[in-house]
Design an enzyme around this catalytic site. Sequence first.
Site, PDB file in Angstrom:
ATOM      1  N   GLY A 144       0.822  -1.203   0.000  1.00 17.43           N
ATOM      2  CA  GLY A 144       0.000   0.000   0.000  1.00 17.43           C
ATOM      3  C   GLY A 144       0.858   1.255   0.000  1.00 17.43           C
ATOM      4  O   GLY A 144       1.883   1.321   0.667  1.00 17.43           O
ATOM      5  N   ALA A 174      15.389  10.627  -1.500  1.00 19.01           N
ATOM      6  CA  ALA A 174      16.568  10.576  -0.639  1.00 19.01           C
ATOM      7  C   ALA A 174      17.519   9.456  -1.069  1.00 19.01           C
ATOM      8  O   ALA A 174      18.742   9.636  -1.089  1.00 19.01           O
ATOM      9  CB  ALA A 174      16.147  10.383   0.818  1.00 19.01           C
ATOM     10  N   ARG A 232       0.894  -5.396  -5.526  1.00 15.51           N
ATOM     11  CA  ARG A 232       1.110  -6.606  -4.734  1.00 15.51           C
ATOM     12  C   ARG A 232       1.432  -7.729  -5.702  1.00 15.51           C
ATOM     13  O   ARG A 232       0.922  -7.784  -6.815  1.00 15.51           O
ATOM     14  CB  ARG A 232      -0.134  -6.917  -3.901  1.00 15.51           C
ATOM     15  CG  ARG A 232      -0.505  -5.752  -2.976  1.00 15.51           C
ATOM     16  CD  ARG A 232      -1.575  -6.120  -1.978  1.00 15.51           C
ATOM     17  NE  ARG A 232      -2.064  -4.945  -1.264  1.00 15.51           N
ATOM     18  CZ  ARG A 232      -1.454  -4.383  -0.235  1.00 15.51           C
ATOM     19  NH1 ARG A 232      -0.314  -4.883   0.206  1.00 15.51           N
ATOM     20  NH2 ARG A 232      -1.969  -3.322   0.356  1.00 15.51           N
ATOM     21  N   ASP A 255       5.015  -4.776   6.092  1.00 11.20           N
ATOM     22  CA  ASP A 255       5.564  -6.066   6.498  1.00 11.20           C
ATOM     23  C   ASP A 255       5.639  -7.062   5.338  1.00 11.20           C
ATOM     24  O   ASP A 255       6.563  -7.871   5.271  1.00 11.20           O
ATOM     25  CB  ASP A 255       4.778  -6.648   7.672  1.00 11.20           C
ATOM     26  CG  ASP A 255       3.313  -6.881   7.355  1.00 11.20           C
ATOM     27  OD1 ASP A 255       2.832  -6.384   6.318  1.00 11.20           O
ATOM     28  OD2 ASP A 255       2.649  -7.567   8.147  1.00 11.20           O
ATOM     29  N   THR A 261       4.384   2.733   5.471  1.00  8.31           N
ATOM     30  CA  THR A 261       2.993   2.313   5.689  1.00  8.31           C
ATOM     31  C   THR A 261       2.331   3.287   6.648  1.00  8.31           C
ATOM     32  O   THR A 261       2.952   3.729   7.621  1.00  8.31           O
ATOM     33  CB  THR A 261       2.901   0.891   6.257  1.00  8.31           C
ATOM     34  OG1 THR A 261       1.565   0.628   6.680  1.00  8.31           O
ATOM     35  CG2 THR A 261       3.831   0.696   7.446  1.00  8.31           C
ATOM     36  N   ILE A 262       1.054   3.594   6.408  1.00  9.35           N
ATOM     37  CA  ILE A 262       0.359   4.507   7.314  1.00  9.35           C
ATOM     38  C   ILE A 262      -0.008   3.825   8.620  1.00  9.35           C
ATOM     39  O   ILE A 262      -0.348   4.493   9.595  1.00  9.35           O
ATOM     40  CB  ILE A 262      -0.913   5.089   6.666  1.00  9.35           C
ATOM     41  CG1 ILE A 262      -1.973   4.000   6.451  1.00  9.35           C
ATOM     42  CG2 ILE A 262      -0.584   5.807   5.364  1.00  9.35           C
ATOM     43  CD1 ILE A 262      -3.343   4.536   6.064  1.00  9.35           C
ATOM     44  N   ASP A 263       0.059   2.490   8.660  1.00  9.43           N
ATOM     45  CA  ASP A 263      -0.461   1.743   9.809  1.00  9.43           C
ATOM     46  C   ASP A 263       0.400   1.844  11.065  1.00  9.43           C
ATOM     47  O   ASP A 263      -0.071   1.528  12.158  1.00  9.43           O
ATOM     48  CB  ASP A 263      -0.625   0.268   9.440  1.00  9.43           C
ATOM     49  CG  ASP A 263      -1.551   0.063   8.252  1.00  9.43           C
ATOM     50  OD1 ASP A 263      -2.445   0.910   8.051  1.00  9.43           O
ATOM     51  OD2 ASP A 263      -1.377  -0.920   7.517  1.00  9.43           O
ATOM     52  N   ASP A 275       2.729  -0.090  12.008  1.00  9.54           N
ATOM     53  CA  ASP A 275       2.706  -1.430  12.620  1.00  9.54           C
ATOM     54  C   ASP A 275       4.004  -2.213  12.409  1.00  9.54           C
ATOM     55  O   ASP A 275       4.009  -3.440  12.514  1.00  9.54           O
ATOM     56  CB  ASP A 275       1.528  -2.233  12.060  1.00  9.54           C
ATOM     57  CG  ASP A 275       1.607  -2.420  10.548  1.00  9.54           C
ATOM     58  OD1 ASP A 275       2.453  -1.774   9.903  1.00  9.54           O
ATOM     59  OD2 ASP A 275       0.810  -3.212  10.008  1.00  9.54           O
ATOM     60  N   GLY A 312      -5.754   1.022   9.339  1.00 14.25           N
ATOM     61  CA  GLY A 312      -4.717   0.541  10.242  1.00 14.25           C
ATOM     62  C   GLY A 312      -4.550  -0.960  10.225  1.00 14.25           C
ATOM     63  O   GLY A 312      -3.743  -1.503  10.972  1.00 14.25           O
ATOM     64  N   ARG A 313      -5.366  -1.643   9.420  1.00 10.15           N
ATOM     65  CA  ARG A 313      -5.359  -3.114   9.389  1.00 10.15           C
ATOM     66  C   ARG A 313      -5.557  -3.655  10.806  1.00 10.15           C
ATOM     67  O   ARG A 313      -6.539  -3.368  11.449  1.00 10.15           O
ATOM     68  CB  ARG A 313      -4.072  -3.638   8.738  1.00 10.15           C
ATOM     69  CG  ARG A 313      -3.954  -3.347   7.263  1.00 10.15           C
ATOM     70  CD  ARG A 313      -2.962  -4.253   6.594  1.00 10.15           C
ATOM     71  NE  ARG A 313      -1.688  -4.285   7.289  1.00 10.15           N
ATOM     72  CZ  ARG A 313      -0.746  -5.203   7.060  1.00 10.15           C
ATOM     73  NH1 ARG A 313      -0.945  -6.160   6.163  1.00 10.15           N
ATOM     74  NH2 ARG A 313       0.395  -5.181   7.717  1.00 10.15           N
ATOM     75  N   GLY A 365     -10.297  14.170  20.904  1.00  6.43           N
ATOM     76  CA  GLY A 365     -11.206  14.204  22.052  1.00  6.43           C
ATOM     77  C   GLY A 365     -12.347  13.217  21.956  1.00  6.43           C
ATOM     78  O   GLY A 365     -13.459  13.483  22.431  1.00  6.43           O
ATOM     79  N   ALA A 366     -12.104  12.057  21.358  1.00  3.42           N
ATOM     80  CA  ALA A 366     -13.164  11.057  21.197  1.00  3.42           C
ATOM     81  C   ALA A 366     -13.620  10.523  22.552  1.00  3.42           C
ATOM     82  O   ALA A 366     -12.821  10.368  23.483  1.00  3.42           O
ATOM     83  CB  ALA A 366     -12.664   9.911  20.327  1.00  3.42           C
ATOM     84  N   HIS A 405     -23.849  15.194  22.066  1.00  6.76           N
ATOM     85  CA  HIS A 405     -23.205  14.515  20.936  1.00  6.76           C
ATOM     86  C   HIS A 405     -21.967  13.765  21.418  1.00  6.76           C
ATOM     87  O   HIS A 405     -21.421  14.089  22.484  1.00  6.76           O
ATOM     88  CB  HIS A 405     -22.800  15.523  19.860  1.00  6.76           C
ATOM     89  CG  HIS A 405     -21.704  16.445  20.308  1.00  6.76           C
ATOM     90  ND1 HIS A 405     -21.954  17.579  21.051  1.00  6.76           N
ATOM     91  CD2 HIS A 405     -20.348  16.395  20.141  1.00  6.76           C
ATOM     92  CE1 HIS A 405     -20.804  18.190  21.306  1.00  6.76           C
ATOM     93  NE2 HIS A 405     -19.817  17.492  20.770  1.00  6.76           N
ATOM     94  N   ARG A 425      -4.668   7.584   2.913  1.00  4.43           N
ATOM     95  CA  ARG A 425      -3.399   7.212   2.285  1.00  4.43           C
ATOM     96  C   ARG A 425      -2.900   8.257   1.295  1.00  4.43           C
ATOM     97  O   ARG A 425      -1.778   8.153   0.792  1.00  4.43           O
ATOM     98  CB  ARG A 425      -3.558   5.863   1.567  1.00  4.43           C
ATOM     99  CG  ARG A 425      -3.747   4.695   2.500  1.00  4.43           C
ATOM    100  CD  ARG A 425      -2.873   3.505   2.165  1.00  4.43           C
ATOM    101  NE  ARG A 425      -3.044   3.002   0.826  1.00  4.43           N
ATOM    102  CZ  ARG A 425      -3.452   1.777   0.521  1.00  4.43           C
ATOM    103  NH1 ARG A 425      -3.781   0.940   1.499  1.00  4.43           N
ATOM    104  NH2 ARG A 425      -3.541   1.373  -0.709  1.00  4.43           N
TER     105      ARG A 425
END
Length: 319
Positions: free
Chosen positions: A11, A22, A72, A103, A125-127, A129, A170-171, A185-186, A215, A252
């Site tokens: 991804g 770079a 992929r 990964d 990766t944005i995750d 992880d 985030g998988r 602030g969730a 709310h 993404r």
Amino acid sequence: MKRIGVLTSGGDSPGMNAAVRAVVREAIYQEIEVYGIYHGYTGLIEGQIEKMELGSVGDIIHRGGTMLYSARCEEFKTHEGQMKGVEQLKKFGIEGLVVIGGDGSYRGAQKLTEHGFPTITLPGTIDNDIPGTDFTIGFDTALNTAIDAIDKIRDTATSHERTYIIEVMGRNAGDIALWSGLAGGAESILIPEEAYKIEEINERLLRGHERGKKHSIIVVAEGVGSGVDIAKQIENTTEFETRVTVLGHIQRGGSPTAFDRVLASRLGAKAVQLLMSGEAGKAVGIQKNSIVSHDINEVLELPHRIDNDMYQLSQELSI
């Protein structure tokens, strides 16, 4: 080492272009030829390889996505596919490779190293992880995209006195949900690393309603399950009107933040330096603001862990 390659895989994430830039410019600075491999491991197998110059990576540091494209590749999971890739690298005289991805990309790089081909990985990766690094390239940008969405949704949640569920990517990792939920602030944050009870969420909503709260915002990591299903459970018990927003792939895209651009630049340059020094099978990362490298085998064996103190803080502040 006189000639190296670079590819992006899996991804896409904001900052991949900065990392490619770079790698290319650090290599040329060190008088090393550098070749771009297009469409990830698929392009490697097919020989989609071109020499890159300084101008090849001009004006890309601010762009999201990846100029090398990504794909992929099931074939590269096989021994035959991996050997095709190695043969292409030898054909072009490439002596070392930098792989930017998550990964799955790391596992491909691990196989190349096992086949005797020097490979260095960068966490793209944005995750967030990937073990062995505090942050991955793209996480900060995705996080800020999610926070911006939460802020805007809270405006309409306030206007209509509704409960809103925001499902983030985030998988199987909850970093985006945890960080954006805390920053936004969730009232509740649901992540795959921590079990939750719908009864506790409903009780928190009801307590808030009793003290005049009109709310609420609930952030759900995609690894937990469907935000739509959770919304139905909440409505059935509380009878509060609940809406769901799935942020999806908007997280993404977009121009990378300054943090991601700098991180990608530091990691990309380090990867080239490691190849120059004869290193192979290393995963580059950042820990306590220092650029580090770990054996890729160790990184792939470690589990992803959430910041438990941060999760506890989010619970305490959402009472």
